[in-house]
Design a protein around this motif. Structure first.
Motif, PDB file in Angstrom:
ATOM      1  N   HIS A  33      32.034  16.719  -2.672  1.00 15.52           N
ATOM      2  CA  HIS A  33      31.635  18.009  -2.104  1.00 15.52           C
ATOM      3  C   HIS A  33      30.823  17.870  -0.821  1.00 15.52           C
ATOM      4  N   CYS A  34      30.707  16.650  -0.296  1.00 15.36           N
ATOM      5  CA  CYS A  34      29.868  16.461   0.883  1.00 15.36           C
ATOM      6  C   CYS A  34      30.390  17.333   2.014  1.00 15.36           C
ATOM      7  N   PHE A  35      29.532  18.218   2.535  1.00 18.77           N
ATOM      8  CA  PHE A  35      30.066  19.175   3.508  1.00 18.77           C
ATOM      9  C   PHE A  35      30.288  18.579   4.886  1.00 18.77           C
ATOM     10  N   ILE A  36      29.852  17.338   5.125  1.00 14.56           N
ATOM     11  CA  ILE A  36      30.269  16.685   6.366  1.00 14.56           C
ATOM     12  C   ILE A  36      30.997  15.359   6.100  1.00 14.56           C
ATOM     13  N   SER A  37      31.592  15.230   4.907  1.00 22.86           N
ATOM     14  CA  SER A  37      32.457  14.085   4.561  1.00 22.86           C
ATOM     15  C   SER A  37      31.828  12.735   4.885  1.00 22.86           C
ATOM     16  N   CYS A  38      30.578  12.548   4.506  1.00 18.41           N
ATOM     17  CA  CYS A  38      29.919  11.267   4.779  1.00 18.41           C
ATOM     18  C   CYS A  38      30.475  10.167   3.887  1.00 18.41           C
ATOM     19  N   SER A  39      30.397   8.933   4.382  1.00 22.55           N
ATOM     20  CA  SER A  39      30.871   7.780   3.619  1.00 22.55           C
ATOM     21  C   SER A  39      30.350   6.523   4.299  1.00 22.55           C
ATOM     22  N   PRO A  40      30.550   5.358   3.655  1.00 18.54           N
ATOM     23  CA  PRO A  40      30.097   4.118   4.294  1.00 18.54           C
ATOM     24  C   PRO A  40      30.830   3.862   5.619  1.00 18.54           C
ATOM     25  N   GLN A  41      32.027   4.430   5.773  1.00 20.21           N
ATOM     26  CA  GLN A  41      32.810   4.161   6.990  1.00 20.21           C
ATOM     27  C   GLN A  41      32.738   5.260   8.042  1.00 20.21           C
ATOM     28  N   ASN A  42      32.266   6.450   7.666  1.00 21.71           N
ATOM     29  CA  ASN A  42      32.352   7.575   8.610  1.00 21.71           C
ATOM     30  C   ASN A  42      31.339   7.428   9.751  1.00 21.71           C
ATOM     31  N   ASP A  43      31.840   7.047  10.921  1.00 24.47           N
ATOM     32  CA  ASP A  43      30.942   6.846  12.064  1.00 24.47           C
ATOM     33  C   ASP A  43      31.069   7.977  13.090  1.00 24.47           C
ATOM     34  N   THR A  44      31.531   9.141  12.635  1.00 27.42           N
ATOM     35  CA  THR A  44      31.628  10.301  13.539  1.00 27.42           C
ATOM     36  C   THR A  44      30.300  10.510  14.256  1.00 27.42           C
ATOM     37  N   PHE A  45      29.212  10.434  13.493  1.00 29.94           N
ATOM     38  CA  PHE A  45      27.871  10.496  14.074  1.00 29.94           C
ATOM     39  C   PHE A  45      27.138   9.197  13.769  1.00 29.94           C
ATOM     40  N   GLY A  46      26.393   8.696  14.737  1.00 33.82           N
ATOM     41  CA  GLY A  46      25.662   7.447  14.551  1.00 33.82           C
ATOM     42  C   GLY A  46      24.195   7.682  14.241  1.00 33.82           C
ATOM     43  N   HIS A  47      23.487   6.581  14.030  1.00 39.53           N
ATOM     44  CA  HIS A  47      22.047   6.666  13.768  1.00 39.53           C
ATOM     45  C   HIS A  47      21.290   7.139  15.004  1.00 39.53           C
ATOM     46  N   LEU A  48      20.181   7.843  14.775  1.00 37.36           N
ATOM     47  CA  LEU A  48      19.217   8.100  15.849  1.00 37.36           C
ATOM     48  C   LEU A  48      18.231   6.939  15.836  1.00 37.36           C
ATOM     49  N   THR A  49      17.660   6.607  16.983  1.00 36.82           N
ATOM     50  CA  THR A  49      16.692   5.508  16.987  1.00 36.82           C
ATOM     51  C   THR A  49      15.277   6.043  16.755  1.00 36.82           C
ATOM     52  N   LEU A  50      14.380   5.142  16.397  1.00 34.54           N
ATOM     53  CA  LEU A  50      12.973   5.514  16.245  1.00 34.54           C
ATOM     54  C   LEU A  50      12.461   6.127  17.554  1.00 34.54           C
ATOM     55  N   GLN A  51      12.912   5.544  18.679  1.00 32.51           N
ATOM     56  CA  GLN A  51      12.473   6.076  19.969  1.00 32.51           C
ATOM     57  C   GLN A  51      13.000   7.498  20.206  1.00 32.51           C
ATOM     58  N   ASN A  52      14.281   7.756  19.833  1.00 27.12           N
ATOM     59  CA  ASN A  52      14.821   9.129  19.913  1.00 27.12           C
ATOM     60  C   ASN A  52      13.886  10.094  19.194  1.00 27.12           C
ATOM     61  N   VAL A  53      13.515   9.707  17.976  1.00 27.12           N
ATOM     62  CA  VAL A  53      12.687  10.594  17.153  1.00 27.12           C
ATOM     63  C   VAL A  53      11.316  10.784  17.791  1.00 27.12           C
ATOM     64  N   LYS A  54      10.724   9.684  18.268  1.00 27.14           N
ATOM     65  CA  LYS A  54       9.405   9.784  18.899  1.00 27.14           C
ATOM     66  C   LYS A  54       9.440  10.756  20.076  1.00 27.14           C
ATOM     67  N   ASP A  55      10.497  10.634  20.912  1.00 24.16           N
ATOM     68  CA  ASP A  55      10.609  11.520  22.080  1.00 24.16           C
ATOM     69  C   ASP A  55      10.713  12.983  21.654  1.00 24.16           C
ATOM     70  N   ARG A  56      11.540  13.231  20.642  1.00 25.84           N
ATOM     71  CA  ARG A  56      11.732  14.612  20.180  1.00 25.84           C
ATOM     72  C   ARG A  56      10.449  15.152  19.540  1.00 25.84           C
ATOM     73  N   LEU A  57       9.739  14.312  18.803  1.00 27.60           N
ATOM     74  CA  LEU A  57       8.477  14.754  18.181  1.00 27.60           C
ATOM     75  C   LEU A  57       7.492  15.164  19.262  1.00 27.60           C
ATOM     76  N   GLU A  58       7.434  14.343  20.303  1.00 31.09           N
ATOM     77  CA  GLU A  58       6.497  14.621  21.394  1.00 31.09           C
ATOM     78  C   GLU A  58       6.864  15.948  22.074  1.00 31.09           C
ATOM     79  N   GLU A  59       8.169  16.167  22.290  1.00 30.21           N
ATOM     80  CA  GLU A  59       8.620  17.439  22.884  1.00 30.21           C
ATOM     81  C   GLU A  59       8.312  18.618  21.972  1.00 30.21           C
ATOM     82  N   SER A  60       8.359  18.383  20.677  1.00 31.64           N
ATOM     83  CA  SER A  60       8.229  19.482  19.715  1.00 31.64           C
ATOM     84  C   SER A  60       6.824  20.080  19.705  1.00 31.64           C
TER      85      SER A  60
END
Ligand code: SF4
Ligand code: SF4
Ligand code: FE2
Lengths: 295, 267
Positions: A33-60
């Motif tokens: 029932h996964c609504f975005i069809s996640c799986s060990p192989q599904n690389d449609t979307f990749g990981h965000l980096t710690l730095q991505n998150v830090k930048d967004r937190l700072e903007e927030s």
């Protein structure tokens, strides 16, 4: 012949909930029932980096964001998930949506200390389906019920009170019994005051192979929205960051039109509720937020 | 919006929830401390017994009142309290006390509640103080300490150009000094204890002086909770509510608590 009704748009009043698609579409499980069809192989979307998150937190900070949510895939497949949550707790409350099957004790130890030190809550939301392996495992995979239960007990041992979210897979009139049985089971496993949140089924992604897709009439119309409290809709107060940019909501990231831009500024544009999933949101209200921030 | 005259020491009472016994004690205590004015931030009804006993106290002692979500519901005779619970058990208990309160609130009191303002702006010395019920933007928004980051509170205060914002609605008090000398205060409630195993309830004093631009003092209110519990029993109010009054631990409305606040309680 009927005339086609105009599709209504929803404007974001304020960015209250900032979501991160932290582990992309990677998951150790492959739930039907996964609504975005996640799986060990599904690389449609990749990981965000710690730095991505830090930048967004700072903007927030300048945007006055209220809460931070982390989803996937399975967030704990991300090697830096623990530092990401520790960093987030310096800014505000964090919620992580997990299947509960891959926790390591050292991670939970670090997170428990970080939460004690922070003024803010760290919420774990563990998804399982129904109250037994018989209802859960056919959907989420063999052995996953026991593994999730073990994860829940692990969280409780580290002082957390996980919110257990279950997608409704039982008839409405059996809800009370089903939930009561589930609570008993959790208590027997050592979780003395279980917190439970029941979610409606979303007919998207892998779920469309299992049951049905939305009927074309299952759409939100302007008429339906005229007397409706729009704050019930996630897109009215949230956006989600993926490795592609900022999308309108966590539910629709796979629809190309959900990507609103790269910056939060670009992503404030109103969004037309043209999807079947919008109809479920309309019917059930704020399905993604925590009860403590219920709208 | 109502503008009141300049004051330098005020008392803020949070949700009363029919607890006229605690209200009486709080008003007396505030007067003894020489406050310039007493404000009530709304939610007169819920939970306790004899809703109509609250109103004469409020008017006899010139308490300036705001409309909370409960007051809006009772005043307009709506079907539920609009407290914003999401859990079926929480809603079940909330509905029992709502139906009881609606039934036992007179026509005059309902009209009083219906006509209350939703916010009040006060000049507290040089400070611009905004009093509201849940948050400045939504009457039933829960502002818990553990889910309200500083930058979010700063946004709410700045949006309304307020130096100090005071709210209630959640039932648990807190104070957060913010950037630009702003402050956010949840004044707590008189209606029920704070889920910490103590039976007393709380109100809040806000004071300004040349030495200290803003002093926030939380005042514990000891009242005859045995009597309240007895009267609740006589009125047929659920044992779960009575237990809270007697033990100081919440037994209902638990599912709306964020993790940190939930852990501090017993249930
Ligand atoms: S529903 Fe959750 S656990 Fe299951 S595959 Fe999707 S992301 Fe993974
Ligand atoms: S799926 Fe829901 S949250 Fe997303 S755009 Fe549609 S209505 Fe909004
Ligand atoms: Fe309230």
């Amino acid at each position: 012949m009927t005339c086609k009704e105009e599709i209504p748009s929803v404007e974001m009043s304020h960015l209250d909930h900032l979501w991160f698609q932290i582990s992309g579409t990677f998951c150790n499980l492959t739930c039907h029932h996964c609504f975005i069809s996640c799986s060990p192989q599904n690389d449609t979307f990749g990981h965000l980096t710690l730095q991505n998150v830090k930048d967004r937190l700072e903007e927030s900070v300048a945007l006055g964001v209220k809460e931070y949510y982390f989803t996937g895939g399975e967030p704990f497949l991300h090697r830096e998930m623990v530092p990401i949550l520790v960093e987030t707790l310096r800014y505000g409350p964090a919620t992580v949506l997990t299947n509960g099957t891959i926790f390591k004790d050292e991670w939970l130890g670090t997170l428990s200390e970080a939460e004690i030190e922070s003024s803010y809550s760290l919420e774990f939301r563990v998804s399982i389906d129904g109250f037994s392996p018989e209802t859960n495992d056919p959907v989420r995979g063999k052995g996953t019920f026991q593994r999730a239960l073990k994860g829940i007990v692990q969280l409780v041992e580290y002082g957390f009170l996980p919110i257990i979210t279950a997608v409704r897979n039982w008839p409405d009139d059996q809800e009370q019994e089903v939930v009561a049985a589930f609570v008993d089971r959790l208590k027997q496993s050592g979780y003395s005051r279980p917190r439970i949140k029941i979610l409606p089924t979303l007919y998207l992604g892998a779920e469309t192979n299992r049951s049905h897709t939305y009927h074309p009439t299952e759409r939100v119309t302007s008429g339906m929205l005229s007397d409706y409290d729009q704050t019930q809709l996630v897109c009215e107060h949230s956006r989600i960051v993926t490795d592609r940019g900022v999308h309108v909501c966590p539910i629709l990231i796979e629809s190309p039109d959900s990507l609103l831009g790269q910056s939060f500024q670009q992503a404030t544009t109103p969004y037309q509720l043209r999807h079947g999933a919008c109809y479920t949101c309309y019917q059930y209200g704020s399905i993604c937020s925590n009860p403590s921030s219920a709208k | 919006m109502i503008h009141s005259s300049t004051t330098s020491r005020i008392a803020c009472l949070g949700g009363i929830y029919n607890n006229y016994l605690a209200l009486e004690v709080a008003i007396r205590d505030a007067r003894k401390r020489g406050v310039d004015a007493i404000y009530c931030l709304g939610d007169m009804g819920a939970f306790g017994p004899h809703p109509d006993r609250v109103f004469p106290l409020l008017s006899d002692h010139d308490v300036i009142c705001l409309q909370g979500n409960y007051d809006h519901s009772i005043g307009n005779e709506l079907n539920d309290c609009q407290c914003g619970y999401t859990d079926p058990r929480d809603n079940y208990f909330a509905q029992i006390s709502y139906d009881y309160t609606l039934q036992n609130t007179s026509v005059e009191s309902r009209q009083f509640l219906r006509d209350l303002p939703t916010e009040i702006c006060v000049d507290l010395g040089p400070l611009r103080l905004l009093l509201c019920h849940g948050s400045p933007r939504r009457v039933n928004e829960f502002l818990w300490a553990s889910t309200s980051p500083n930058h979010f509170l700063e946004h709410l205060a700045a949006e309304r150009d307020a130096d100090v914002v005071a709210v209630t609605h959640t039932g648990i008090k807190w104070h957060r000094p913010l950037a630009d000398n702003r402050h956010f205060v949840n004044v707590g409630v008189l209606g029920r204890p704070e889920n910490d195993g103590n039976q007393h309830v709380w109100y809040t004093l806000l004071e300004t002086s040349s030495v200290d631009p803003l002093r926030v003092k939380f005042v514990p209110v000891e009242y005859d909770y045995h009597r309240l519990a007895r009267e609740m029993g006589n009125e047929g109010i659920p044992a779960e509510f009575i237990e809270t009054v007697q033990t100081g631990w919440w037994t209902t409305c638990l599912e709306i608590l964020p993790a940190k606040e939930r852990k501090q309680g017993r249930w």
